[in-house]
Design an enzyme around this catalytic site. Structure first.
Site, PDB file in Angstrom:
ATOM      1  CG  HIS A 197      -1.579   1.278   1.521  1.00 28.71           C
ATOM      2  ND1 HIS A 197      -2.516   1.849   0.692  1.00 28.71           N
ATOM      3  CD2 HIS A 197      -1.420   2.145   2.558  1.00 28.71           C
ATOM      4  CE1 HIS A 197      -2.904   3.014   1.210  1.00 28.71           C
ATOM      5  NE2 HIS A 197      -2.253   3.217   2.344  1.00 28.71           N
ATOM      6  CG  HIS A 202       0.598   6.538   0.722  1.00 25.10           C
ATOM      7  ND1 HIS A 202      -0.273   7.583   0.826  1.00 25.10           N
ATOM      8  CD2 HIS A 202       0.086   5.549   1.502  1.00 25.10           C
ATOM      9  CE1 HIS A 202      -1.275   7.258   1.647  1.00 25.10           C
ATOM     10  NE2 HIS A 202      -1.084   6.028   2.065  1.00 25.10           N
ATOM     11  CD  GLU A 242      -4.498   6.356   3.051  1.00 21.52           C
ATOM     12  OE1 GLU A 242      -4.505   5.519   2.120  1.00 21.52           O
ATOM     13  OE2 GLU A 242      -3.531   6.520   3.827  1.00 21.52           O
ATOM     14  CB  SER A 274      -2.264   0.257  -2.561  1.00 24.22           C
ATOM     15  OG  SER A 274      -3.276   0.396  -1.579  1.00 24.22           O
TER      16      SER A 274
END
Ligand code: NLE
Ligand code: FE2
Length: 352
Positions: A197, A202, A242, A274
């Site tokens: 993730h 990110h 997110e 992700s």
């Protein structure tokens, strides 16, 4: 003006809860992990897998020992972890090319070129940290190209932190990153953050200056915020960094209004980028996607173990930033915080 107070106690200068006053104080935040290793949920795919749980404990300990300024330990990943990574990498790269925003894709190319990103290799956080600072490439004997990035840093963390501790990191351009890999039983969705993730979702955007600035401003607004304001900031973080989407300038035009999600939106939120499962759910199906308006966003519940029931979009990062600023300007703190980039600390000034 500034006085050191013990974490956990009320701050004498401000009358609010303790918060980190310098980048070194993040060592304190990093230790307050909410759940990891032994604390895994009963319905977590790794719960019954003893070997997986032991491996998680090892990652947990490494992260708890880490101190700001040290090189980040390089991990030797197992064959099984690398296999899981490869399966996800192939699937996500296909989806990214269709659905990710341009800034994400451009920076992801750089990660592949400079940070060891490939389907056969799990990149190391230390290499990404160096990349985010800026890097120089030789073009010839007397020529080099310096490419400045954002100075964002990553540091290892053992698992979930409280929203307060996590957002405080952003104030210092520090992003807490897990290093363990999700359980192989469920590669396309995990309820917890894991290194897939962080790395696939990110990292690319922390190389974008506008995005980095937006992230830091959420962090600065969170320092010493009231419980109520903190919850709002955490929700704004959640539905932008997110799970956020963007749309090109024509998305609101009558022509496009009825277009399908995948024609109208590009994704920038890491939780979507992700997770092959949720990304497809958001853009290939008929998920609800509404305009990012902070007063509306803070009413939305953040779901941790299932897909979100709504997503939010802005035209670009600038719009997200302007709206965030208007919103945080109305939050009242009895003090002002001023970030000093030279010392990587904040000055706390009385506001009465
Ligand atoms: N659901 C995401 C994924 O499967 O990659 C992780 C979200 C962490 C906040
Ligand atoms: Fe995340």
């Amino acid at each position: 003006k500034e006085q050191y107070t013990e974490p956990g106690s009320d701050d004498a200068t401000t009358g609010s809860e303790w918060f980190p006053k310098s980048i070194y104080d993040l060592d304190i935040c990093a230790k307050r992990v909410i759940m990891y290793g032994a604390g895994l949920d009963a319905d977590h795919p790794g719960f019954k897998d003893k070997e997986y749980r032991e491996r998680r404990m090892m990652f947990g300990e490494l992260a708890l020992q880490y101190k700001h300024g040290e090189p980040i330990p390089r991990i030797e990943y197992t064959d099984s972890e690398r296999k899981t990574w490869g399966v996800i990498y192939r699937k996500l790269r296909e989806l990214h090319k269709k659905y990710a925003c341009k800034q994400f894709l451009d920076n992801f190319d750089l990660l592949e070129r400079h940070c060891g990103y490939s389907e056969n290799n799990i990149p190391q956080l230390e290499d990404i940290c160096k990349f985010l600072k800026g890097f120089s490439r030789s073009l010839g004997p007397n020529e080099s190209l310096f490419s400045a990035k954002t100075g964002f840093r990553v540091r290892p963390v053992a698992g979930y932190l409280s929203a307060r501790d996590f957002l405080a990191g952003l104030a210092y351009r520090v992003f807490f990153c897990t290093q363990y890999v999700r359980h192989h039983a469920d590669p396309f969705y995990t309820p917890e953050p894991d290194t897939v993730h962080e790395l696939m979702g990110h990292m690319a955007l922390f190389a974008d200056p506008d995005f980095a600035q937006f992230s830091q401003e959420i962090g600065l607004a969170s320092l010493g915020a009231s419980e109520e304001d903190l919850k709002k900031l955490a929700t704004l973080y959640f539905f932008s960094i997110e799970f956020g989407l963007s749309s090109d300038d024509a998305a609101d035009s009558p022509m496009k209004e009825h277009g399908s999600n995948n024609e109208r939106f590009k994704v920038y939120g890491a939780g979507l980028l992700s997770s092959a499962g949720e990304l497809q759910h958001a853009v290939e199906g008929s998920a609800t996607i509404i305009r990012f308006d902070p007063d509306r966003v803070v009413e939305q519940e953040c779901l941790i173990t299932t897909f979100q029931s709504a997503y939010f979009y802005t035209r670009n990062f600038e719009e997200a930033q302007q709206k965030l600023r208007m919103f945080t300007n109305n939050m009242k703190r009895p003090f002002i915080v001023r970030y000093n980039p030279y010392t990587e600390s904040v000055e706390v000034l009385n506001n009465s």
